[in-house]
Write a protein that holds these residues in place. Structure first.
Motif: not given
Length: 141
Positions: A105-111
């Motif tokens: 969530s913090e790093r914007g990870v989508t995968t």
């Protein structure tokens, strides 16, 4: 009349399994440039094996990062856990799952890509865990 801009939902983390296993490979299309996290687990009982040619966890995650980059993903996070035995429900421990969800969530990870065989139940439970943190549905993970 002024209208508020449409609300854009935060990207949901997707779980990708990149291995050929008894359970088969789960593959999905990802957008080029999607932010990814690679996750590896070192099982303690395997740590002390003396077989020649085994890869270290770092070597394995290095290779997984290269595979992700070849698939067009941008790896922005790399996590690992040392465990006695994998969790039957989520492969990783509940504390590590919370940590990974927060990082995604913090790093914007989508995968999220795991460097090990996941059972269908583990993959489903991980998807649900990421969806709960993101406030989405399991299918959006």
């Amino acid at each position: 009349v002024l209208r508020a801009p449409p609300r854009v939902a935060a990207p949901r983390a997707r779980l990708v399994t990149m291995s050929s296993t008894t359970f088969g490979s789960d593959s999905m299309q990802v957008e080029a440039g999607s932010l990814a996290m690679v996750v590896g687990v070192q099982i303690k009982q395997q740590k002390y094996k003396t077989l020649m040619g085994e890869w270290s966890l770092d070597d394995s995650l290095d290779e997984l990062e290269r595979l992700c980059e070849t698939a067009g993903l941008e790896v922005v996070e790399r996590e690992s856990q040392v465990m006695q035995h994998p969790s039957p429900s989520t492969f990783i421990g509940p504390g590590k799952l919370e940590e990974l969800c927060a990082l995604a969530s913090e790093r914007g990870v989508t995968t999220v890509v795991f460097d090990d065989e996941l059972s269908p139940a583990q993959a489903r439970n991980l998807q649900e865990g990421f969806a709960e943190v993101e406030g989405g549905e399991a299918g959006a993970v």
